[in-house]
Design a protein around this motif. Structure first.
Motif, mmCIF file in Angstrom:
data_model
loop_
_atom_site.group_PDB
_atom_site.id
_atom_site.type_symbol
_atom_site.label_atom_id
_atom_site.label_comp_id
_atom_site.label_asym_id
_atom_site.label_seq_id
_atom_site.Cartn_x
_atom_site.Cartn_y
_atom_site.Cartn_z
ATOM 1 N N THR A 225 0.728 -1.249 -0.066
ATOM 2 C CA THR A 225 -0.108 -0.024 0.055
ATOM 3 C C THR A 225 0.658 1.244 0.200
ATOM 4 O O THR A 225 1.643 1.526 1.118
ATOM 5 C CB THR A 225 -0.906 0.169 1.130
ATOM 6 O OG1 THR A 225 -1.599 -1.119 1.325
ATOM 7 C CG2 THR A 225 -2.108 1.291 1.103
ATOM 8 N N MET A 226 0.666 1.879 -1.128
ATOM 9 C CA MET A 226 1.934 3.120 -1.439
ATOM 10 C C MET A 226 0.877 4.507 -1.463
ATOM 11 O O MET A 226 0.007 4.633 -2.027
ATOM 12 C CB MET A 226 2.586 3.006 -2.431
ATOM 13 C CG MET A 226 3.439 4.092 -2.837
ATOM 14 S SD MET A 226 3.045 5.598 -3.854
ATOM 15 C CE MET A 226 2.687 4.725 -5.399
ATOM 16 N N THR A 227 1.536 5.455 -0.826
ATOM 17 C CA THR A 227 1.082 6.926 -1.092
ATOM 18 C C THR A 227 2.261 7.716 -1.274
ATOM 19 O O THR A 227 3.381 7.432 -0.718
ATOM 20 C CB THR A 227 0.178 7.044 0.086
ATOM 21 O OG1 THR A 227 1.050 7.190 1.317
ATOM 22 C CG2 THR A 227 -0.887 6.535 0.646
ATOM 23 N N GLU A 228 1.749 8.867 -2.029
ATOM 24 C CA GLU A 228 3.023 9.601 -2.458
ATOM 25 C C GLU A 228 3.346 10.704 -1.443
ATOM 26 O O GLU A 228 2.693 10.893 -0.478
ATOM 27 C CB GLU A 228 2.487 10.459 -3.655
ATOM 28 C CG GLU A 228 2.174 9.756 -4.833
ATOM 29 C CD GLU A 228 3.357 9.218 -5.632
ATOM 30 O OE1 GLU A 228 4.302 9.576 -5.234
ATOM 31 O OE2 GLU A 228 3.245 8.310 -6.498
ATOM 32 N N MET A 229 4.631 11.173 -1.323
ATOM 33 C CA MET A 229 5.330 11.947 -0.126
ATOM 34 C C MET A 229 6.162 12.975 -0.818
ATOM 35 O O MET A 229 6.923 12.620 -1.899
ATOM 36 C CB MET A 229 5.987 10.890 0.715
ATOM 37 C CG MET A 229 6.205 11.997 2.083
ATOM 38 S SD MET A 229 7.306 10.840 3.165
ATOM 39 C CE MET A 229 7.119 11.799 4.828
ATOM 40 N N ASP A 230 6.142 14.215 -0.395
ATOM 41 C CA ASP A 230 6.738 15.157 -0.762
ATOM 42 C C ASP A 230 8.302 15.104 -0.214
ATOM 43 O O ASP A 230 8.510 14.815 0.879
ATOM 44 C CB ASP A 230 6.252 16.533 -0.585
ATOM 45 C CG ASP A 230 7.207 17.856 -1.245
ATOM 46 O OD1 ASP A 230 7.008 17.983 -2.321
ATOM 47 O OD2 ASP A 230 8.000 18.508 -0.284
#
Length: 314
Positions: A225-230
């Motif tokens: 489960t991946m979410t983007e990050m700055d």
């Protein structure tokens, strides 16, 4: 001690085959993680501020601990999340030995096929960067040679793929049995690279029907489960955590490495890369950890494999 409050962050970009290896590793473990997209070629200032200059892809960050190279990533994921294991059989030592070939000579062969087949279609800056990284100082001649030697290079790739196809002949779902292992990710990233980045890759791979069945099974694992990050948030995450304490040493270390020594670490080849400077926190047969302090991020521990990396005194 492990900091359970820090998120797992993978600094990567979508087209990277080695990052795909790490992403599949996250999938095997069923992990939740953050993705920071980095540039395909230098400069990579938001990455190298964490690593001290290491520019390869991928890099995993957990708080103020920075893990360079997929070897370190896989080892640390297994340490922190032992179930499901990356080593479902009793062959972990053998599989680590095999991974030095998949990640070394076999992947290098794939690079030569992909870059050689692209020829003049490669963007000039990308050709120079990857050419220098994989072919050495005389990279332009190396690219030309790879282009002219494509039939030979394909024949060299075809042989191990036949061996792998035969290995799968007993109907096993994954390379070591019914459960996926680290070696599946380590083989898969080469096949993924050949299929996706060589225009003749799909036709070349169609000969190996068992590999294609296995390839589909590995792809179906997904990436967790991946979410983007700055990138700025990743820097802030390092700044707000402390690295995990380590005190392991190796009295038999051939180089006599010990905590407190100032050293540099770099890949053990002439790729024109900047060595990373730091102070040894611990050195074992598998890894070396450097302590680095930067005014923008505070103190971090940067972890490298010993296999395939050179350690020199400063």
């Amino acid at each position: 001690m492990t900091d359970t409050t820090a998120e797992m962050i993978l600094h990567n970009y979508p087209q990277s085959p080695v990052a795909e290896k790490a992403r599949i590793a996250f999938g095997i473990k069923g992990l939740t993680w953050r993705s920071v997209e980095i540039p395909r070629i230098p400069p990579k200032p938001m990455l190298t501020i964490l690593t001290g200059g290491y520019r390869r892809t991928p890099v995993m960050q957990i708080g103020a601990d920075v893990y360079c190279d997929s070897q370190c990533i896989i080892r640390e994921l297994e340490r922190r999340h032992p179930s499901p294991t990356f080593f479902p059989t009793a062959d972990s030592g053998f599989l680590w030995c095999l991974s030095r070939w998949t990640d070394g000579a076999l992947f290098d062969l794939g690079v030569r096929i992909v870059l050689g087949s692209a020829g003049d279609a490669l963007p000039a800056d990308f050709a120079e960067d990857r050419g220098r990284l994989y072919f050495g100082p005389d990279w332009a001649a190396g690219l030309r040679q790879a282009n002219s030697a494509l039939p030979h290079l394909a024949s060299q790739m075809r042989a191990p793929l036949h061996w792998l196809d035969d290995q799968l002949g007993d109907g096993r779902r994954f390379l070591s049995g019914d459960a996926p292992a680290a070696i599946d990710a380590q083989f898969y990233h080469v096949v993924w690279f050949i299929r996706g980045r060589w225009d003749k890759g799909p036709a070349f791979l169609s000969e190996f029907t068992r590999i294609e069945r296995w390839e589909a099974a590995v792809a179906a694992i997904g990436h967790g489960t991946m979410t983007e990050m700055d990138a700025q948030d990743a820097i802030a995450d390092a700044r707000t955590h402390d690295p995990i304490p380590l005190d392991a040493g190796d009295p038999l270390d051939p180089q006599g490495l010990a905590p407190g020594m100032d050293v540099t670490v770099s890949p053990d080849l002439d790729g024109g890369e900047q060595p990373v400077e730091g102070t040894v926190v611990c050195a074992t047969v598998d890894t070396i950890t450097l302590r680095r302090t930067d005014p923008d991020i505070g103190t971090v521990h940067v972890h490298f494999p010993r296999a395939g990396y050179r350690v020199d005194g400063t």
